[in-house]
Design an enzyme around this catalytic site. Structure first.
Site, PDB file in Angstrom:
ATOM      1  N   LYS A 198       0.859  -1.191   0.000  1.00 48.35           N
ATOM      2  CA  LYS A 198       0.000   0.000   0.000  1.00 48.35           C
ATOM      3  C   LYS A 198       0.893   1.238   0.000  1.00 48.35           C
ATOM      4  O   LYS A 198       1.446   1.623   1.026  1.00 48.35           O
ATOM      5  CB  LYS A 198      -0.928   0.048   1.218  1.00 48.35           C
ATOM      6  CG  LYS A 198      -2.019   1.098   0.992  1.00 48.35           C
ATOM      7  CD  LYS A 198      -2.473   1.830   2.212  1.00 48.35           C
ATOM      8  CE  LYS A 198      -1.645   2.988   2.628  1.00 48.35           C
ATOM      9  NZ  LYS A 198      -1.632   4.156   1.733  1.00 48.35           N
ATOM     10  N   GLY A 251       7.031   5.296   7.877  1.00 49.08           N
ATOM     11  CA  GLY A 251       6.192   6.488   7.960  1.00 49.08           C
ATOM     12  C   GLY A 251       6.396   7.159   9.297  1.00 49.08           C
ATOM     13  O   GLY A 251       7.431   6.981   9.947  1.00 49.08           O
ATOM     14  N   SER A 252       5.390   7.890   9.728  1.00 48.92           N
ATOM     15  CA  SER A 252       5.528   8.681  10.947  1.00 48.92           C
ATOM     16  C   SER A 252       5.524   7.797  12.196  1.00 48.92           C
ATOM     17  O   SER A 252       4.966   6.699  12.194  1.00 48.92           O
ATOM     18  CB  SER A 252       4.381   9.680  11.030  1.00 48.92           C
ATOM     19  OG  SER A 252       3.153   8.977  11.056  1.00 48.92           O
ATOM     20  N   THR A 253       6.098   8.320  13.247  1.00 47.68           N
ATOM     21  CA  THR A 253       6.111   7.621  14.532  1.00 47.68           C
ATOM     22  C   THR A 253       4.677   7.429  15.035  1.00 47.68           C
ATOM     23  O   THR A 253       4.330   6.366  15.575  1.00 47.68           O
ATOM     24  CB  THR A 253       6.957   8.430  15.539  1.00 47.68           C
ATOM     25  OG1 THR A 253       8.318   8.345  15.089  1.00 47.68           O
ATOM     26  CG2 THR A 253       6.858   7.899  16.947  1.00 47.68           C
ATOM     27  N   GLY A 256       3.244   4.599  13.205  1.00 45.94           N
ATOM     28  CA  GLY A 256       3.986   3.403  13.605  1.00 45.94           C
ATOM     29  C   GLY A 256       3.422   2.806  14.889  1.00 45.94           C
ATOM     30  O   GLY A 256       3.305   1.580  15.026  1.00 45.94           O
ATOM     31  N   GLU A 274       9.984   1.673  10.443  1.00 46.01           N
ATOM     32  CA  GLU A 274      10.981   2.715  10.140  1.00 46.01           C
ATOM     33  C   GLU A 274      10.256   4.036  10.263  1.00 46.01           C
ATOM     34  O   GLU A 274       9.384   4.343   9.445  1.00 46.01           O
ATOM     35  CB  GLU A 274      11.491   2.566   8.698  1.00 46.01           C
ATOM     36  CG  GLU A 274      12.377   1.377   8.449  1.00 46.01           C
ATOM     37  CD  GLU A 274      13.809   1.584   8.912  1.00 46.01           C
ATOM     38  OE1 GLU A 274      14.085   2.540   9.656  1.00 46.01           O
ATOM     39  OE2 GLU A 274      14.646   0.757   8.528  1.00 46.01           O
ATOM     40  N   CYS A 309      13.803  11.197   6.274  1.00 46.46           N
ATOM     41  CA  CYS A 309      13.681  10.783   7.682  1.00 46.46           C
ATOM     42  C   CYS A 309      14.982  10.998   8.434  1.00 46.46           C
ATOM     43  O   CYS A 309      14.980  11.360   9.600  1.00 46.46           O
ATOM     44  CB  CYS A 309      13.275   9.316   7.749  1.00 46.46           C
ATOM     45  SG  CYS A 309      14.334   8.273   6.747  1.00 46.46           S
ATOM     46  N   GLU A 409       9.639  16.889  14.241  1.00 46.51           N
ATOM     47  CA  GLU A 409      10.171  16.582  12.913  1.00 46.51           C
ATOM     48  C   GLU A 409       9.486  17.526  11.931  1.00 46.51           C
ATOM     49  O   GLU A 409       8.265  17.479  11.777  1.00 46.51           O
ATOM     50  CB  GLU A 409       9.847  15.125  12.556  1.00 46.51           C
ATOM     51  CG  GLU A 409      10.470  14.712  11.250  1.00 46.51           C
ATOM     52  CD  GLU A 409      10.136  13.283  10.863  1.00 46.51           C
ATOM     53  OE1 GLU A 409       9.037  12.816  11.187  1.00 46.51           O
ATOM     54  OE2 GLU A 409      10.984  12.638  10.229  1.00 46.51           O
TER      55      GLU A 409
HETATM   56  P1  NAD Z   1       2.509   8.627   7.444  1.00 49.20           P
HETATM   57  O1  NAD Z   1       2.775   7.911   8.704  1.00 49.20           O
HETATM   58  O2  NAD Z   1       1.472   9.671   7.444  1.00 49.20           O
HETATM   59  O3  NAD Z   1       2.105   7.607   6.297  1.00 49.20           O
HETATM   60  C1  NAD Z   1       2.931   6.509   5.968  1.00 49.20           C
HETATM   61  C2  NAD Z   1       2.062   5.423   5.375  1.00 49.20           C
HETATM   62  O4  NAD Z   1       1.167   4.972   6.380  1.00 49.20           O
HETATM   63  C3  NAD Z   1       1.187   5.887   4.202  1.00 49.20           C
HETATM   64  O5  NAD Z   1       1.121   4.865   3.241  1.00 49.20           O
HETATM   65  C4  NAD Z   1      -0.170   6.085   4.857  1.00 49.20           C
HETATM   66  O6  NAD Z   1      -1.255   5.923   3.981  1.00 49.20           O
HETATM   67  C5  NAD Z   1      -0.163   4.972   5.892  1.00 49.20           C
HETATM   68  N1  NAD Z   1      -1.080   5.196   7.006  1.00 49.20           N
HETATM   69  C6  NAD Z   1      -1.508   6.377   7.526  1.00 49.20           C
HETATM   70  N2  NAD Z   1      -2.383   6.153   8.535  1.00 49.20           N
HETATM   71  C7  NAD Z   1      -2.496   4.799   8.655  1.00 49.20           C
HETATM   72  C8  NAD Z   1      -3.238   3.944   9.526  1.00 49.20           C
HETATM   73  N3  NAD Z   1      -4.034   4.430  10.463  1.00 49.20           N
HETATM   74  N4  NAD Z   1      -3.096   2.619   9.366  1.00 49.20           N
HETATM   75  C9  NAD Z   1      -2.270   2.092   8.433  1.00 49.20           C
HETATM   76  N5  NAD Z   1      -1.569   2.858   7.572  1.00 49.20           N
HETATM   77  C10 NAD Z   1      -1.667   4.199   7.692  1.00 49.20           C
HETATM   78  O7  NAD Z   1       3.927   9.193   6.976  1.00 49.20           O
HETATM   79  P2  NAD Z   1       4.244  10.017   5.658  1.00 49.20           P
HETATM   80  O8  NAD Z   1       3.755  11.392   5.874  1.00 49.20           O
HETATM   81  O9  NAD Z   1       3.820   9.300   4.428  1.00 49.20           O
HETATM   82  O10 NAD Z   1       5.856   9.971   5.648  1.00 49.20           O
HETATM   83  C11 NAD Z   1       6.603  10.823   6.397  1.00 49.20           C
HETATM   84  C12 NAD Z   1       7.109  10.127   7.639  1.00 49.20           C
HETATM   85  O11 NAD Z   1       7.818   8.933   7.274  1.00 49.20           O
HETATM   86  C13 NAD Z   1       8.136  10.960   8.394  1.00 49.20           C
HETATM   87  O12 NAD Z   1       7.880  10.876   9.769  1.00 49.20           O
HETATM   88  C14 NAD Z   1       9.451  10.280   8.052  1.00 49.20           C
HETATM   89  O13 NAD Z   1      10.471  10.492   8.996  1.00 49.20           O
HETATM   90  C15 NAD Z   1       9.066   8.874   7.945  1.00 49.20           C
HETATM   91  N6  NAD Z   1      10.039   8.111   7.144  1.00 49.20           N
HETATM   92  C16 NAD Z   1      10.897   7.263   7.791  1.00 49.20           C
HETATM   93  C17 NAD Z   1      11.868   6.565   7.071  1.00 49.20           C
HETATM   94  C18 NAD Z   1      12.822   5.625   7.755  1.00 49.20           C
HETATM   95  O14 NAD Z   1      13.472   4.855   7.064  1.00 49.20           O
HETATM   96  N7  NAD Z   1      12.938   5.651   9.071  1.00 49.20           N
HETATM   97  C19 NAD Z   1      11.948   6.729   5.689  1.00 49.20           C
HETATM   98  C20 NAD Z   1      11.073   7.605   5.064  1.00 49.20           C
HETATM   99  C21 NAD Z   1      10.115   8.288   5.809  1.00 49.20           C
END
Ligand code: NAD
Length: 508
Positions: A198, A251-253, A256, A274, A309, A409
């Site tokens: 996804k 994605g975001s903490t 996560g 991550e 990130c 962040e």
């Molecule tokens: P996000 O957490 O908003 O979304 C990430 C993914 O999660 C998307 O596909 C989104 O649709 C999905 N998602 C959102 N809500 C969800 C839920 N309730 N249940 C399941 N899935 C859900 O993050 P973003 O805005 O897409 O990305 C930015 C974040 O990602 C930043 O915090 C960044 O630091 C982090 N990031 C981390 C790394 C790493 O390797 N540590 C790499 C890239 C980005």
């Protein structure tokens, strides 16, 4: 069309290719090797952040579609068509997959730039080569995964073997749409799992094409499926699914933590997380080459619009070199990144991913000013680019680690310089964060470097460089930056499970 050819294209050529691409966007779900619409016909829009234009209305996977995709992946897994394919055959498919991605550089790069806004030159010269490299590295690992025979008494034979998990759900972010997805799907597929991906709803176009290329390379239908949709619906249903063996999430903490809850509420599936970062980039009094260090500092925060990130967003500078550091950053870093048309190969900074991201970053810049940080440059929307979600590269100094811009962040091109006195204070400030992804350290003193490497709470420490590494380096964090490790052999192992077989022998 390869990377070399693509690097020779000019702005007009890229715009021509983009105009053609707009007539053929694939918007449906990719399940079982075929495209299909979502069960309830739901759609969401994806927007070009460079100009606000609606690119496409994408199929939004409802819960029924998530069920269908997982069922397809499960059926493919259980059939053994991929999971029991001979390692060398699976390797050959992965290599063909990598070759096809490379051959489709132009097409994939345009999708990525239109959808996410990152400069086309960066996609062509950095993101796509990294995608290809990841697939090839994981392919090479396929027959390098080993079990063990342990030392037992004569009446038993014991061995361990690594087996694949089953269906892996991959949930990826938008900042490197193809690369972050590949960091998951390449090791998961190489280990013999099947995948339901996804992608982030802000950049849903390119990964569909990736899945199609996998099938073209000989990947059996159902092994790699892509379902687009918003996180709270599609992502949540995938993470709650009882037939998914692992969720690999970047994605975001905040999200996560939800993934951990979903795992607990359903089948106790494995999770690989991550998440976010607020990485310190530390410049000691004996920084060996201040010119190189300042250059690493502005690349470390302004590259990819700061949407990284592991961005070095907190620049911790020893007070003895603080004045010179800030002056050099202003002189050399102010014009190093110039926002512009991301389809122009001369552009090195595109818009942020959405208007919401732009508003959030501008709001945080406002907090920085209000809380007393000194603004040296940037801080607003670049002139002439108001139609897109742009933010100018921005530098604050005199930042205190308690300020909002040092704690949250920002995920935008905003650097904060924080002074310190000596190594102990540098370590204390570096560790004063909920995050622990990366850290940079500049010093001539090997003893000091070694001590600080151990004391810094981060998954990755770069010394006299920033954000460097190759496929052998485990990429991942400590603390609330998550616990997964991407790239490297460890990553592939995390998509396997250990089986132990104890065989009773008759002796004598
Ligand atoms: P996000 O957490 O908003 O979304 C990430 C993914 O999660 C998307 O596909 C989104 O649709 C999905 N998602 C959102 N809500 C969800 C839920 N309730 N249940 C399941 N899935 C859900 O993050 P973003 O805005 O897409 O990305 C930015 C974040 O990602 C930043 O915090 C960044 O630091 C982090 N990031 C981390 C790394 C790493 O390797 N540590 C790499 C890239 C980005």
């Amino acid at each position: 069309m390869s990377q070399n050819t693509a690097e020779s294209y000019d702005r007009d050529r890229w715009h021509g290719i983009a105009a053609d691409a707009k007539d053929h966007f694939e918007t449906r779900l990719f399940i079982g090797g075929e495209y299909s619409d979502s069960a309830d016909g739901g759609r969401f829009e994806t927007i070009n952040p460079a100009n606000g234009e609606i690119l496409a209305a994408m199929s939004q996977a409802a819960v029924a579609d998530v069920d269908r995709a997982v069922a397809s992946a499960r059926q493919a897994y259980r059939s053994g068509v991929w999971s029991r394919m001979a390692p060398r055959e699976r390797m050959a498919v992965m290599y063909r997959f990598a070759d096809l991605v490379e051959a489709h550089t132009v097409e994939l790069a345009v999708l990525e730039t239109l959808d996410m806004g990152k400069p086309i030159s960066v996609v062509v010269s950095e993101d796509l080569p990294a995608v290809v490299n990841t697939i090839r590295f994981m392919a090479e690992c396929i027959d390098k995964i080993e079990g063990a025979v342990t030392n037992t008494a004569d009446d038993a034979m014991h061995f361990t073997l690594r087996e694949s998990l089953g269906v892996v759900g991959a949930i990826s972010p938008w900042n490197y749409p193809l690369l972050m997805a590949t960091w998951k799907l390449a090791p998961a597929l190489a280990a013999g799992n099947t995948v339901v991906l996804k992608p982030a709803e802000q950049a849903p176009l390119s990964c569909l094409r990736l899945a199609e290329l996998f099938v073209e390379a000989g990947g059996p239908p159902g092994v790699f499926n892509v379902i687009n949709g918003v996180g709270e619906v599609t992502g949540k249903a995938l993470a709650l699914h009882n037939d998914v063996a692992k969720i690999s999430f970047t994605g975001s903490t905040e999200v996560g933590k939800l993934i951990l809850q979903y795992a607990g509420q359903s089948n106790m599936k494995r999770t690989g997380l991550e998440c976010g970062g607020k990485s310190p980039h530390i410049f000691m009094a004996d920084t060996p080459d201040l010119g190189a260090a300042v250059e690493a500092a502005y690349h470390g925060i302004f590259a990819n619009q700061g949407e990284v990130c592991s961005a070095g967003s907190r620049l911790l500078v020893d007070r003895s070199i603080y004045g010179e550091f800030v002056e050099r950053f202003v002189n050399e870093g102010k014009d190093a990144y110039v926002p512009g048309d991301p389809l122009d190969p001369a552009t090195n900074m595109g818009p942020l991913v959405t208007r919401e991201a732009q508003d959030r970053v501008l709001g945080l810049i406002g907090r920085g000013k209000a809380e007393g940080a000194t603004l040296h440059f940037g801080g607003g929307v670049p002139a002439g680019l108001e139609a897109g979600a742009y933010v100018s590269p921005t530098l604050f100094s005199d930042v205190d680690n308690s300020m909002t811009i040092a704690r949250q962040e920002i995920f935008g091109p905003v650097a904060s310089v924080i002074p310190f006195d000596g190594a102990d204070e540098a370590i204390a400030i570096a560790n004063d964060t909920i995050y622990g992804l990366g850290a940079g350290l500049w010093t001539r003193d090997i003893d000091q470097a070694f001590r600080m490497i151990k004391e810094i709470e981060a998954g990755m420490v770069w010394v006299n460089c920033y954000d460097s590494g190759d496929m052998t380096q485990p990429f991942g964090g400590y603390k609330q930056s998550g616990h997964a490790r991407d790239n490297c052999m460890e990553s592939m192992k995390s998509y396997t499970q250990l089986k132990s077989a104890w065989i009773k022998l008759t002796t004598g």
